[in-house]
Design an enzyme around this catalytic site. Structure first.
Site: not given
Length: 319
Positions: A98, A161, A262
């Site tokens: 995200d 991912h 981050s």
């Protein structure tokens, strides 16, 4: 709610934000946050989460569990199954996390393979990856390709991912500073990503095409964790810096996580381009398309050729 909105507006003030997050002892504050966030006392957990909520728009409705042992437990939360649908098209590479899209575009053809952290703030991949044999060989494959900067805010889901089915062959850990990586700092600190702690993930797609994924840490990011490497990569880590490994992932499979918000940088070679419409400032979710491979057009015979072929078949059947 009114007080929360005031706090959020204060946090977005450029000068104040830069002062509070970059004119402080960043390494000491990051180490402290790593310790403090793991305190399991309910009073500490509840108070720290209340402060966190005051400055962010965190949404825990998609979290796998609804109660947390500590602030850290909430930071690294998993999501409910199916919360992030994957774009399953084979020629598409999806966002590993995200994020808000930062600078993105074409990797330069120059010797340093220049890219941008923000408008007017370029940096060479030679500074980001290093000039050892592995770094230089990787840069040679990337010139003229594409890159995407993905910024995770503190309220977002912090796990990342695989953008496609791939193999992780090597990790290079580069120790560094912990500058804030928000847009305010990116417009003021030159070559910021090249200064910060980061892990360079050398991966290859199923057909051998190289893909570089670089998680970059920042202030308050106590640690980066990779499933393929059984150590915490943080400012206390003392080596080795070169970590050979062999791990295979299916598209969307979890590779690791940050222990706060981050940035992840993705670099792809020529033949892989940005998806149409992808732009700086756009919010994406893990599993949504960000890059696409060139798909050659399918050659179709002309109608005249096709008709001749069908006529020949009819004559064979008749005979």
């Amino acid at each position: 709610m009114k007080n929360q909105n005031i706090l959020q507006r204060l946090a977005l003030n450029e000068d104040l934000n830069f002062l509070l997050t970059n004119r402080v002892p960043r390494a000491a504050l990051t180490r402290f946050m790593g310790w403090f966030s793991r305190i399991r006392h309910p009073w500490v957990r509840d108070a720290s989460m209340a402060v966190w909520r005051s400055f962010t728009d965190i949404d825990l409705s998609e979290a796998r569990k609804t109660s947390f042992n500590s602030l850290h437990d909430c930071f690294v939360r998993e999501l409910k199954p199916g919360a992030r649908p994957l774009d399953a098209r084979e020629h598409v590479l999806v966002s590993p996390c995200d994020a808000i899209v930062g600078a993105c575009g074409r990797i330069g053809d120059d010797p340093g393979a220049q890219v941008f952290q923000a408008k007017g703030f370029p940096y060479p991949l030679t500074d980001l990856l290093g000039t050892d044999a592995r770094g230089l060989a990787t840069i040679d494959t990337l010139r003229g390709g594409s890159y995407v900067t993905l910024r995770l805010t503190s309220s977002m889901y912090h796990r990342f991912h695989a953008p496609a089915a791939l193999t992780l062959d090597h990790v290079t850990y580069i120790s560094g500073d912990t500058w804030n990586v928000n847009p305010i700092a990116l417009k003021r600190i030159e070559r910021l990503f090249c200064k910060n702690e980061r892990a360079v993930l050398h991966t290859r797609l199923a057909d051998g095409t190289p893909l570089l994924i670089v998680p970059v840490a920042a202030i308050l990011v106590a640690s980066m964790r990779l499933r393929a490497v059984d150590v915490a990569l943080n400012i206390r880590y003392r080596g080795p810096n070169e970590l050979p490994c062999h791990a295979t992932y299916e598209k969307g499979e979890e590779m690791g996580w940050f222990e706060h918000g981050s940035t992840i940088l993705v670099f792809a070679p020529p033949g892989i381009a940005l998806c149409q419409g992808l732009a700086s400032g756009q919010q994406v979710r893990m599993g949504e398309a960000i890059l696409r491979r060139h798909v050659p057009a399918v050659h179709r015979p002309s109608n005249a050729v096709a008709d001749t072929h069908l006529t020949a078949l009819d004559q064979q059947k008749a005979s």
